[in-house]
Write a protein that holds these residues in place. Structure first.
Motif, PDB file in Angstrom:
ATOM      1  N   ARG A 135       4.575   0.215  -2.474  1.00 18.38           N
ATOM      2  CA  ARG A 135       4.498  -0.197  -1.185  1.00 18.38           C
ATOM      3  C   ARG A 135       5.703  -1.358  -1.439  1.00 18.38           C
ATOM      4  NH1 ARG A 135       1.534  -4.025  -0.076  1.00 18.38           N
ATOM      5  NH2 ARG A 135       0.282  -4.707  -2.071  1.00 18.38           N
ATOM      6  N   ILE A 139       3.844  -1.137   3.113  1.00 17.57           N
ATOM      7  CA  ILE A 139       3.258   0.571   3.410  1.00 17.57           C
ATOM      8  C   ILE A 139       4.375   1.289   2.291  1.00 17.57           C
ATOM      9  CG2 ILE A 139       1.245   0.636   5.308  1.00 17.57           C
ATOM     10  CD1 ILE A 139       3.889   2.270   6.516  1.00 17.57           C
ATOM     11  N   TYR A 157      -2.042  -0.476   6.021  1.00 15.77           N
ATOM     12  CA  TYR A 157      -2.905  -0.895   5.193  1.00 15.77           C
ATOM     13  C   TYR A 157      -3.811  -2.215   5.450  1.00 15.77           C
ATOM     14  CZ  TYR A 157      -2.973  -4.986   1.176  1.00 15.77           C
ATOM     15  OH  TYR A 157      -2.829  -5.154   0.543  1.00 15.77           O
ATOM     16  N   GLY A 207      -1.215   1.300   0.199  1.00 20.13           N
ATOM     17  CA  GLY A 207       0.017   1.283   1.642  1.00 20.13           C
ATOM     18  C   GLY A 207       0.185   3.157   1.441  1.00 20.13           C
TER      19      GLY A 207
END
Length: 339
Positions: A220, A231, A254, A265
């Motif tokens: 992420r 993400i 998310y 993510g």
């Protein structure tokens, strides 16, 4: 015009004039057969999967009917060729006899035959016999030529029918392939109920593809446009591609809780409405979910899709659509997880 008549017409003209002012100008008569806009034109709408399958099925059946008819015609032509050949076989001995006779006599022989007559009556009888023989020979030769012509024409027609059969067979295969392709793209007609566009845009390939066709691990590292979380770059790419394809309703990616891909993510939930989540209850919502799921599946290899869940079904690249009965039946959103 007389005064009494003028006095009678004056109020009538006034009434008609007032009526014309109130009613406005008389509309022109429309031209016959002029199409009127319906206000609901669908010429540019994408073809639904049902329309593709229906068109392919109709094309298949039409080709099959033509193929069956061609096969019947082929059988008839084969019988005609056989009959013509039988006629030729039956005439062959007579043709040989005529040829032998012509070789023996010829024109000179025939004239000699006539000149040998020592009386007018004998000359006439021999000439008549010779004419009858020539006429009979000509008829036999005409029969032979007719039989040969029938056989040749039937053979030409038979060759054309064979080509037509190959053409219709190819058409049947093409229509079958189109129907199967359409079904394969969306995981089967039963899943979508036919409420899905037959085609989808092609997504741009996500970053992180390895030389062997796999995907590099990602963390992420980029801002989630739907929440305050983060993400993966591949998830952001997928998000942008889905938006670029025209799916602009509510979406959330998310989510901190849970053991699956949201906290990593690597997942998004695409709602069927502008805000919040609500199970589909009309064709617009269902078709939106169908089309979104179809877009993700058609571009799964380009986006790095791990699986898709939608409307009580889950899709994996290795297995296709299967029944799903998790905590959520996913009738209110399309879930997509990425690798």
């Amino acid at each position: 015009m007389t005064a009494p008549l003028r006095r009678w017409l004056t109020p009538v003209v006034a009434v008609l004039t007032a009526f014309a002012i109130v009613a406005g100008p008389t509309p022109a008569l429309a031209a016959p057969n002029t199409p009127t806009p319906s206000g609901h034109e669908e010429d540019n709408d994408p073809p639904l999967i049902t329309e593709v399958i229906d068109a392919a099925n109709r094309g298949f059946l039409q080709a099959k009917a033509k193929l069956d008819k061609s096969k019947q015609r082929q059988l008839q032509l084969a019988l005609e060729i056989r009959a013509a050949q039988a006629d030729l076989d039956a005439l062959r001995p007579q043709v040989s006899q005529i040829a032998t006779q012509s070789y023996r006599t010829g024109r000179i022989g025939a004239m000699a035959l006539l000149l040998e007559s020592n009386a007018p009556d004998s000359f006439v009888q021999r000439a008549s016999a010779l004419d009858e023989l020539n006429l009979m020979n000509a008829q036999k030769l005409a029969e032979v030529n007719a039989a040969k012509n029938r056989a040749e024409q039937a053979k030409i027609a038979l060759d054309a029918e064979i080509r037509e059969q190959q053409k219709q067979t190819n058409a049947m295969q093409r229509e079958r392939a189109e129907a199967e392709k359409a079904l394969r793209l969306v995981g089967g007609r039963g899943f979508t109920g036919g409420l899905v566009a037959a085609t989808s845009p092609v997504a741009r390939i996500a970053p992180g593809r390895t030389a062997d066709g796999g995907w590099k691990p990602e963390s992420r590292s980029v801002k989630d446009p739907t929440t305050s979380g983060y993400i993966t770059p591949r998830t952001l790419h997928m998000y942008k591609e889905v938006k670029r394809a025209g799916f602009d309703r509510f979406v959330g990616c998310y989510r901190p809780g849970g053991p699956w891909e949201h906290p990593k993510g690597r997942a998004c939930d695409w709602s069927l409405q502008r805000s919040g989540f609500s199970p589909w209850h009309n064709n617009d919502m269902r078709m939106y979910g169908n089309n979104l799921a179809a877009f993700l599946i058609r571009n799964a290899d380009r986006l790095g899709v791990y699986y898709v869940i939608w409307n009580r079904q889950i899709w994996f690249p290795a297995t296709g659509w299967k029944s799903y009965s998790g905590p959520s039946n996913h009738t209110d959103h399309v879930h997509v997880s990425l690798l």
